[in-house]
Design a protein around this motif. Structure first.
Motif, PDB file in Angstrom:
ATOM      1  N   LYS A 114       0.827  -1.211   0.000  1.00 11.92           N
ATOM      2  CA  LYS A 114       0.000   0.000   0.000  1.00 11.92           C
ATOM      3  C   LYS A 114       0.859   1.258   0.000  1.00 11.92           C
ATOM      4  N   GLU A 115       2.047   1.164   0.564  1.00 14.77           N
ATOM      5  CA  GLU A 115       2.959   2.305   0.611  1.00 14.77           C
ATOM      6  C   GLU A 115       3.553   2.617  -0.763  1.00 14.77           C
ATOM      7  N   GLU A 116       3.491   1.652  -1.669  1.00 14.49           N
ATOM      8  CA  GLU A 116       4.045   1.841  -3.001  1.00 14.49           C
ATOM      9  C   GLU A 116       3.036   2.458  -3.970  1.00 14.49           C
ATOM     10  N   TYR A 117       1.843   2.715  -3.464  1.00 16.80           N
ATOM     11  CA  TYR A 117       0.815   3.346  -4.294  1.00 16.80           C
ATOM     12  C   TYR A 117       1.326   4.700  -4.783  1.00 16.80           C
ATOM     13  N   GLY A 118       1.153   4.972  -6.048  1.00 22.72           N
ATOM     14  CA  GLY A 118       1.634   6.226  -6.618  1.00 22.72           C
ATOM     15  C   GLY A 118       2.846   6.041  -7.509  1.00 22.72           C
ATOM     16  N   ASN A 119       3.531   4.886  -7.384  1.00 22.24           N
ATOM     17  CA  ASN A 119       4.625   4.600  -8.309  1.00 22.24           C
ATOM     18  C   ASN A 119       4.052   4.491  -9.722  1.00 22.24           C
ATOM     19  N   LYS A 120       4.687   5.159 -10.651  1.00 24.37           N
ATOM     20  CA  LYS A 120       4.197   5.120 -12.036  1.00 24.37           C
ATOM     21  C   LYS A 120       4.925   4.022 -12.793  1.00 24.37           C
ATOM     22  N   ALA A 121       4.140   3.204 -13.478  1.00 27.64           N
ATOM     23  CA  ALA A 121       4.717   2.140 -14.299  1.00 27.64           C
ATOM     24  C   ALA A 121       5.248   2.732 -15.599  1.00 27.64           C
ATOM     25  N   PRO A 122       6.289   2.135 -16.157  1.00 29.07           N
ATOM     26  CA  PRO A 122       6.759   2.627 -17.455  1.00 29.07           C
ATOM     27  C   PRO A 122       5.719   2.361 -18.527  1.00 29.07           C
ATOM     28  N   GLN A 123       5.748   3.192 -19.557  1.00 27.29           N
ATOM     29  CA  GLN A 123       4.808   3.061 -20.660  1.00 27.29           C
ATOM     30  C   GLN A 123       5.144   1.817 -21.470  1.00 27.29           C
ATOM     31  N   ALA A 124       4.128   1.089 -21.859  1.00 24.71           N
ATOM     32  CA  ALA A 124       4.344  -0.119 -22.657  1.00 24.71           C
ATOM     33  C   ALA A 124       4.863   0.273 -24.035  1.00 24.71           C
ATOM     34  N   PRO A 125       5.831  -0.473 -24.549  1.00 25.26           N
ATOM     35  CA  PRO A 125       6.345  -0.147 -25.877  1.00 25.26           C
ATOM     36  C   PRO A 125       5.286  -0.377 -26.944  1.00 25.26           C
ATOM     37  N   LYS A 126       5.335   0.455 -27.968  1.00 29.29           N
ATOM     38  CA  LYS A 126       4.425   0.296 -29.104  1.00 29.29           C
ATOM     39  C   LYS A 126       5.196   0.662 -30.356  1.00 29.29           C
ATOM     40  N   GLU A 127       5.313  -0.288 -31.230  1.00 28.37           N
ATOM     41  CA  GLU A 127       6.116  -0.128 -32.439  1.00 28.37           C
ATOM     42  C   GLU A 127       5.458   0.853 -33.408  1.00 28.37           C
ATOM     43  N   SER A 128       6.270   1.689 -33.995  1.00 29.31           N
ATOM     44  CA  SER A 128       5.815   2.647 -34.998  1.00 29.31           C
ATOM     45  C   SER A 128       5.421   1.897 -36.271  1.00 29.31           C
ATOM     46  N   PRO A 129       4.442   2.394 -36.999  1.00 34.51           N
ATOM     47  CA  PRO A 129       4.064   1.734 -38.255  1.00 34.51           C
ATOM     48  C   PRO A 129       5.125   1.904 -39.349  1.00 34.51           C
ATOM     49  N   PHE A 130       6.126   2.750 -39.105  1.00 33.95           N
ATOM     50  CA  PHE A 130       7.203   2.992 -40.059  1.00 33.95           C
ATOM     51  C   PHE A 130       8.534   2.934 -39.322  1.00 33.95           C
ATOM     52  N   LYS A 131       9.599   2.596 -40.020  1.00 36.85           N
ATOM     53  CA  LYS A 131      10.929   2.546 -39.423  1.00 36.85           C
ATOM     54  C   LYS A 131      11.424   3.974 -39.228  1.00 36.85           C
ATOM     55  N   ILE A 132      11.851   4.285 -37.989  1.00 38.19           N
ATOM     56  CA  ILE A 132      12.355   5.617 -37.692  1.00 38.19           C
ATOM     57  C   ILE A 132      13.621   5.516 -36.847  1.00 38.19           C
ATOM     58  N   GLU A 133      14.424   6.560 -36.911  1.00 40.97           N
ATOM     59  CA  GLU A 133      15.653   6.661 -36.130  1.00 40.97           C
ATOM     60  C   GLU A 133      15.335   7.306 -34.778  1.00 40.97           C
ATOM     61  N   SER A 134      16.339   7.402 -33.898  1.00 44.44           N
ATOM     62  CA  SER A 134      16.116   7.938 -32.550  1.00 44.44           C
ATOM     63  C   SER A 134      15.819   9.440 -32.557  1.00 44.44           C
ATOM     64  N   ASP A 135      16.184  10.154 -33.627  1.00 45.26           N
ATOM     65  CA  ASP A 135      15.885  11.586 -33.712  1.00 45.26           C
ATOM     66  C   ASP A 135      14.691  11.871 -34.617  1.00 45.26           C
ATOM     67  N   GLU A 136      13.840  10.865 -34.808  1.00 44.72           N
ATOM     68  CA  GLU A 136      12.658  11.013 -35.656  1.00 44.72           C
ATOM     69  C   GLU A 136      11.406  10.562 -34.898  1.00 44.72           C
ATOM     70  N   ALA A 137      10.272  11.063 -35.337  1.00 47.63           N
ATOM     71  CA  ALA A 137       8.980  10.677 -34.765  1.00 47.63           C
ATOM     72  C   ALA A 137       7.960  10.589 -35.892  1.00 47.63           C
ATOM     73  N   ILE A 138       6.940   9.792 -35.693  1.00 50.35           N
ATOM     74  CA  ILE A 138       5.841   9.703 -36.653  1.00 50.35           C
ATOM     75  C   ILE A 138       4.640  10.421 -36.055  1.00 50.35           C
ATOM     76  N   LEU A 139       4.206  11.448 -36.738  1.00 57.60           N
ATOM     77  CA  LEU A 139       3.043  12.236 -36.330  1.00 57.60           C
ATOM     78  C   LEU A 139       1.797  11.625 -36.960  1.00 57.60           C
ATOM     79  N   VAL A 140       0.794  11.336 -36.149  1.00 61.21           N
ATOM     80  CA  VAL A 140      -0.474  10.808 -36.629  1.00 61.21           C
ATOM     81  C   VAL A 140      -1.473  11.956 -36.582  1.00 61.21           C
ATOM     82  N   PHE A 141      -2.102  12.220 -37.716  1.00 64.78           N
ATOM     83  CA  PHE A 141      -3.056  13.322 -37.776  1.00 64.78           C
ATOM     84  C   PHE A 141      -4.241  12.947 -38.651  1.00 64.78           C
ATOM     85  N   LYS A 142      -5.313  13.681 -38.494  1.00 69.06           N
ATOM     86  CA  LYS A 142      -6.498  13.500 -39.341  1.00 69.06           C
ATOM     87  C   LYS A 142      -6.615  14.713 -40.236  1.00 69.06           C
TER      88      LYS A 142
END
Length: 146
Positions: A101-129
């Motif tokens: 109960k004392e550990e309540y509030g610890n944030k879990a790391p975000q689950a990995p989710k693969e990009s639909p395209f291959k990208i480098e560490s200095d790139e991001a894929i923007l999803v827009f409508k």
């Protein structure tokens, strides 16, 4: 009788399979961006996308893939044209205790989710409508700022 049915089945399957794999990167940016950057925080990192010009009635920035994670984009409350994506890497301080109960509030790391395209560490894929269609755009040259 079997030949027309077989031919119809092949045509139907090819149409259905082509609809699902219609992901392609857009060459034209959905908006005019200033320099995109990220910063490390205690609990992870934030990706900042400053927008100079956007047609809000036609384009809606939704989410972003960055460094093996996926996060929604939110408009900053203080800076009107700054979109922010927060990624929880779980590197912050953790409370470890024999009583769980004392550990309540610890944030879990975000689950990995693969990009639909291959990208480098200095790139991001923007999803827009745009006009109610989901599209993708690659942001490049992303640097760290403090």
């Amino acid at each position: 009788m079997k030949a027309p049915f077989f031919l119809f089945s092949i045509v139907l399957l090819s149409i259905l399979s082509s609809c699902g794999s219609n992901k392609e990167l857009q060459e034209r940016a959905p908006a005019q961006f200033n320099e995109v950057y990220y910063s490390q925080t205690e609990n992870g990192l934030n990706l900042y996308i400053p927008v100079a010009v956007i047609q809000e009635n036609r384009v809606k920035l939704e989410s972003v893939y960055f460094r093996g994670m996926h996060s929604a984009l939110n408009l900053d409350a203080e800076k009107p044209n700054l979109y922010v994506a927060s990624f929880a890497t779980g590197k912050g301080d953790k409370i470890m205790h024999e009583d769980p109960k004392e550990e309540y509030g610890n944030k879990a790391p975000q689950a990995p989710k693969e990009s639909p395209f291959k990208i480098e560490s200095d790139e991001a894929i923007l999803v827009f409508k745009q006009n109610e269609k989901t599209k993708y755009y690659k942001l490049t040259g992303i640097e760290e700022r403090n």
